[in-house]
Design a protein around this motif. Structure first.
Motif, PDB file in Angstrom:
ATOM      1  N   LEU A   5       0.844  -1.206  -0.038  1.00 32.23           N
ATOM      2  CA  LEU A   5       0.027  -0.331  -0.008  1.00 32.23           C
ATOM      3  C   LEU A   5       0.878   1.223  -0.124  1.00 32.23           C
ATOM      4  CD1 LEU A   5      -2.808  -1.080   2.574  1.00 32.23           C
ATOM      5  CD2 LEU A   5      -2.717  -1.205   0.086  1.00 32.23           C
ATOM      6  N   SER A   6       1.730   1.311   0.917  1.00 35.91           N
ATOM      7  CA  SER A   6       2.748   2.460   1.069  1.00 35.91           C
ATOM      8  C   SER A   6       4.176   2.242   0.094  1.00 35.91           C
ATOM      9  CB  SER A   6       2.892   2.843   2.363  1.00 35.91           C
ATOM     10  OG  SER A   6       3.923   1.569   2.893  1.00 35.91           O
ATOM     11  N   GLY A   7       4.386   1.110  -0.345  1.00 35.46           N
ATOM     12  CA  GLY A   7       5.772   1.161  -0.676  1.00 35.46           C
ATOM     13  C   GLY A   7       6.904   1.170   0.319  1.00 35.46           C
ATOM     14  N   SER A   8       6.699   1.301   1.529  1.00 33.79           N
ATOM     15  CA  SER A   8       7.692   1.602   2.348  1.00 33.79           C
ATOM     16  C   SER A   8       8.458   0.174   2.667  1.00 33.79           C
ATOM     17  CB  SER A   8       7.031   2.288   3.706  1.00 33.79           C
ATOM     18  OG  SER A   8       6.191   1.312   4.092  1.00 33.79           O
ATOM     19  N   PRO A   9       9.957   0.362   3.104  1.00 33.82           N
ATOM     20  CA  PRO A   9      10.225  -1.011   3.492  1.00 33.82           C
ATOM     21  C   PRO A   9      10.006  -1.653   4.622  1.00 33.82           C
ATOM     22  CG  PRO A   9      11.780   1.171   4.019  1.00 33.82           C
ATOM     23  CD  PRO A   9      10.647   1.614   3.232  1.00 33.82           C
ATOM     24  N   GLU A  10       9.586  -2.863   4.506  1.00 38.86           N
ATOM     25  CA  GLU A  10       9.341  -3.482   5.688  1.00 38.86           C
ATOM     26  C   GLU A  10      10.322  -4.580   6.330  1.00 38.86           C
ATOM     27  OE1 GLU A  10       6.500  -2.830   7.067  1.00 38.86           O
ATOM     28  OE2 GLU A  10       5.595  -1.503   5.692  1.00 38.86           O
ATOM     29  N   GLY A 212       4.725  -5.720  19.371  1.00 33.90           N
ATOM     30  CA  GLY A 212       4.403  -5.771  21.110  1.00 33.90           C
ATOM     31  C   GLY A 212       4.690  -4.366  21.677  1.00 33.90           C
ATOM     32  N   LEU A 213       5.835  -3.895  21.500  1.00 32.83           N
ATOM     33  CA  LEU A 213       6.161  -2.628  22.106  1.00 32.83           C
ATOM     34  C   LEU A 213       5.811  -1.390  21.821  1.00 32.83           C
ATOM     35  CD1 LEU A 213       9.950  -3.384  22.390  1.00 32.83           C
ATOM     36  CD2 LEU A 213       8.369  -3.999  24.160  1.00 32.83           C
ATOM     37  N   ALA A 214       5.365  -1.418  20.459  1.00 36.22           N
ATOM     38  CA  ALA A 214       4.486  -0.517  19.871  1.00 36.22           C
ATOM     39  C   ALA A 214       4.780   1.191  20.140  1.00 36.22           C
ATOM     40  CB  ALA A 214       2.845  -0.498  20.307  1.00 36.22           C
ATOM     41  N   LEU A 215       6.200   1.218  19.746  1.00 34.42           N
ATOM     42  CA  LEU A 215       6.727   2.405  19.914  1.00 34.42           C
ATOM     43  C   LEU A 215       6.564   3.614  18.801  1.00 34.42           C
ATOM     44  CD1 LEU A 215       9.801   1.777  22.132  1.00 34.42           C
ATOM     45  CD2 LEU A 215       7.684   2.766  22.940  1.00 34.42           C
ATOM     46  N   PRO A 216       6.452   4.969  18.907  1.00 34.30           N
ATOM     47  CA  PRO A 216       6.154   5.782  17.944  1.00 34.30           C
ATOM     48  C   PRO A 216       7.483   5.873  17.081  1.00 34.30           C
ATOM     49  CG  PRO A 216       6.214   7.006  19.864  1.00 34.30           C
ATOM     50  CD  PRO A 216       6.157   5.462  20.159  1.00 34.30           C
ATOM     51  N   ARG A 217       7.304   6.366  15.758  1.00 33.72           N
ATOM     52  CA  ARG A 217       8.284   6.587  15.156  1.00 33.72           C
ATOM     53  C   ARG A 217       8.929   8.072  15.192  1.00 33.72           C
ATOM     54  NH1 ARG A 217      11.246   3.043  11.383  1.00 33.72           N
ATOM     55  NH2 ARG A 217      10.173   1.033  11.304  1.00 33.72           N
ATOM     56  N   ILE A 229      13.468   9.097   3.506  1.00 34.66           N
ATOM     57  CA  ILE A 229      12.765   8.298   2.903  1.00 34.66           C
ATOM     58  C   ILE A 229      11.331   8.097   3.413  1.00 34.66           C
ATOM     59  CG2 ILE A 229      14.720   6.940   2.341  1.00 34.66           C
ATOM     60  CD1 ILE A 229      14.733   5.274   4.641  1.00 34.66           C
ATOM     61  N   PRO A 230      10.518   7.193   2.857  1.00 38.09           N
ATOM     62  CA  PRO A 230       9.099   6.984   3.573  1.00 38.09           C
ATOM     63  C   PRO A 230       9.444   6.343   4.967  1.00 38.09           C
ATOM     64  CG  PRO A 230       8.994   6.650   1.299  1.00 38.09           C
ATOM     65  CD  PRO A 230      10.570   6.810   1.287  1.00 38.09           C
ATOM     66  N   THR A 231       8.739   6.718   5.791  1.00 38.90           N
ATOM     67  CA  THR A 231       8.728   6.092   7.164  1.00 38.90           C
ATOM     68  C   THR A 231       7.919   4.845   7.222  1.00 38.90           C
ATOM     69  OG1 THR A 231       9.033   8.076   8.597  1.00 38.90           O
ATOM     70  CG2 THR A 231       8.159   6.285   9.667  1.00 38.90           C
ATOM     71  N   PRO A 232       8.592   3.523   7.663  1.00 37.93           N
ATOM     72  CA  PRO A 232       7.965   2.514   7.426  1.00 37.93           C
ATOM     73  C   PRO A 232       6.671   2.494   8.433  1.00 37.93           C
ATOM     74  CG  PRO A 232      10.249   1.915   7.737  1.00 37.93           C
ATOM     75  CD  PRO A 232      10.150   3.419   7.805  1.00 37.93           C
ATOM     76  N   THR A 233       5.567   1.715   8.117  1.00 35.83           N
ATOM     77  CA  THR A 233       4.550   1.860   8.908  1.00 35.83           C
ATOM     78  C   THR A 233       4.369   0.857  10.333  1.00 35.83           C
ATOM     79  OG1 THR A 233       3.473  -0.382   7.714  1.00 35.83           O
ATOM     80  CG2 THR A 233       3.010   1.522   6.501  1.00 35.83           C
ATOM     81  N   HIS A 234       5.191   0.188  10.599  1.00 36.40           N
ATOM     82  CA  HIS A 234       5.439  -0.467  11.701  1.00 36.40           C
ATOM     83  C   HIS A 234       6.414   0.242  12.558  1.00 36.40           C
ATOM     84  CE1 HIS A 234       9.000  -1.934   9.323  1.00 36.40           C
ATOM     85  NE2 HIS A 234       9.659  -1.487  10.017  1.00 36.40           N
ATOM     86  N   SER A 239      15.201  -1.507  15.904  1.00 33.35           N
ATOM     87  CA  SER A 239      15.501  -1.320  14.410  1.00 33.35           C
ATOM     88  C   SER A 239      15.606  -2.245  13.687  1.00 33.35           C
ATOM     89  CB  SER A 239      16.664  -0.466  14.351  1.00 33.35           C
ATOM     90  OG  SER A 239      17.108  -0.434  13.012  1.00 33.35           O
ATOM     91  N   GLY A 240      14.965  -2.799  12.682  1.00 33.08           N
ATOM     92  CA  GLY A 240      14.796  -4.112  11.717  1.00 33.08           C
ATOM     93  C   GLY A 240      16.372  -4.170  11.152  1.00 33.08           C
ATOM     94  N   HIS A 241      16.524  -3.095  10.567  1.00 30.76           N
ATOM     95  CA  HIS A 241      17.966  -2.967   9.943  1.00 30.76           C
ATOM     96  C   HIS A 241      19.005  -3.065  10.802  1.00 30.76           C
ATOM     97  CE1 HIS A 241      15.743  -1.578   6.561  1.00 30.76           C
ATOM     98  NE2 HIS A 241      16.865  -1.293   5.588  1.00 30.76           N
ATOM     99  N   ALA A 242      19.237  -2.519  11.840  1.00 29.52           N
ATOM    100  CA  ALA A 242      20.320  -2.764  13.032  1.00 29.52           C
ATOM    101  C   ALA A 242      20.165  -4.232  13.344  1.00 29.52           C
ATOM    102  CB  ALA A 242      20.240  -1.964  14.106  1.00 29.52           C
ATOM    103  N   THR A 243      19.127  -4.935  13.484  1.00 26.98           N
ATOM    104  CA  THR A 243      19.037  -6.294  13.835  1.00 26.98           C
ATOM    105  C   THR A 243      19.682  -7.220  12.623  1.00 26.98           C
ATOM    106  OG1 THR A 243      16.948  -6.027  15.121  1.00 26.98           O
ATOM    107  CG2 THR A 243      17.533  -8.151  14.499  1.00 26.98           C
TER     108      THR A 243
END
Length: 396
Positions: A5-10, A212-217, A229-234, A239-243
């Motif tokens: 929908l958004s084209g943002s990186p997941e 589960g943690l649901a912290l804002p961007r 860049i577009p902010t991911p929706t999650h 950070s998924g990229h750091a992980t």
């Protein structure tokens, strides 16, 4: 993988079947005309289907008795893995991983706490399941995140310089590591399969923790963030990229350390140091881009480093030790940036035992002996063994 929908990186592992930006491995890439027929290139082509039908009619001949033999390669399912496509094997590896972890979230305190558990099934008649702590992540407060927006404002000055890196890294990480250690589909196919398998495992895990943690961007705290860049929706942490970045760095470093081709690398950590620098730059680039706080990278790096050790251990016949880590976001100083040296020592491939001031350690980790007789995964052992073989000294 992107959000339709958004084209943002997941996530950055992209299409497992095509091995990200390394070309179409699932279709053997440019492997001559072999890559353009049937299931190797055009599985849904009506022309190819019609050709196969008429071809059979022309050569099948009269009916003959069925051949009296067992066509199975072996009664051992692991021996069948080489005959599966990487995409099919990926499903098996994902199930093996998913059956070994669980996630719980406690919302009773001031901020939520996510707990990743390592699970195992007792092979006895009652098949009891046990669960041991693997990674605990306690969320920082909203006030801490608000304070950390100062870093995003400061890092924005680097956007012009790092724009190309940021854009490429939204969907492809492994090419950056391949520029440090020689990897290519024709040279190290099982290494790449091992790494993309690990990325797939990490993705489902950190997404569950984020949920589960649901912290804002960061964009939700100030109109001046204006991400590049577009902010991911999650949600933001971890950070998924750091992980993924630190997961990849440590697994690649383990492959090199455990190979006999490079016995010197157990003493010389220059390769591990460079891999960790790469992971750190990927993580920091997400703050430069305006989509992550430094504390997100801290939590992601801790998760990625610990998860790398866990995935590596799945390739053992018997799992005797397990690394665990605890991140207390409440104790992480809001005015502190992300520094990977606080978390890991590449020389000995060891996570730091603690980080932060004495009495206020915001990170602790340890390696403990597992309880009972915990077996590894035969499927993961098969894949790890073949990945390691690609780093051994060639036979003359």
């Amino acid at each position: 993988m992107t959000n339709g929908l958004s084209g943002s990186p997941e996530g950055s592992f992209g299409s497992f079947g095509s091995f990200g930006s390394f070309g179409s491995f699932g279709s053997f890439g440019s492997f001559g005309s072999f890559g353009s027929f049937g299931s190797f290139g055009m599985p849904e082509s009506p022309v190819a289907s019609e050709a196969l039908i008429t071809n059979r009619d022309g050569i099948v001949g009269p009916t003959v008795p069925f051949l009296e033999h067992d066509p199975r390669v072996s009664h051992d399912p692991v021996r069948g893995l080489p005959h599966f496509s990487p995409v099919v094997r990926a499903s098996i590896f994902m199930f093996e991983f998913a059956s070994r972890v669980a996630v719980t979230v406690d919302r009773e305190g001031e901020t939520p706490v996510a707990q990743v558990l390592s699970t195992a099934v007792d092979p006895g008649p009652k098949h009891r399941m046990t669960a041991e702590p693997l990674v605990r992540i306690a969320a920082p407060s909203i006030e801490q995140l608000r304070e950390q927006t100062k870093y995003l404002i400061a890092y924005a000055d680097l956007r012009q310089d790092r724009a190309r890196e940021i854009l490429v890294q939204t969907s492809a990480l492994i090419p950056f590591y391949a520029s440090i250690l020689y990897m290519d589909p024709g040279r190290t196919p099982h290494t790449l399969e091992f790494l993309y398998t690990a990325l797939s495992c990490a993705n489902v895990l950190y997404m569950r923790i984020k949920y589960g943690l649901a912290l804002p961007r960061p964009i939700e705290f100030s109109p001046q963030i204006q991400p590049a860049i577009p902010t991911p929706t999650h949600p933001t942490l971890p950070s998924g990229h750091a992980t993924e970045a630190f997961l990849l760095a440590r697994l690649i470093w383990k492959l090199r350390r455990h190979s006999t081709h490079h016995p010197d690398s157990k003493q010389e950590a220059v390769w591990g140091e460079m891999l960790m620098r790469q992971a750190s730059r990927i993580a920091v680039n997400r703050t430069v881009a305006g989509v992550h706080f430094p504390v997100d990278s801290v939590a992601g790096a801790i998760l990625g480093l610990t998860l790398a050790d866990f995935i590596w251990s799945l390739g053992e016949k018997k799992i005797e030790t397990r690394s665990t880590a605890d991140f207390d976001g409440h104790l992480f100083p809001a005015d502190e940036d992300f520094h990977w040296h606080d978390l890991y020592d590449p020389k000995d491939d060891q996570q730091r035992s603690s980080a932060g001031k004495k009495g206020r350690h915001w990170m602790t980790s340890s390696t403990k002996k597992t309880k009972g007789d915990e077996a590894g995964s035969e499927a993961f052992r098969w894949l790890r063994h073949r990945a390691l073989a690609e780093w051994e000294k060639p036979i003359d």
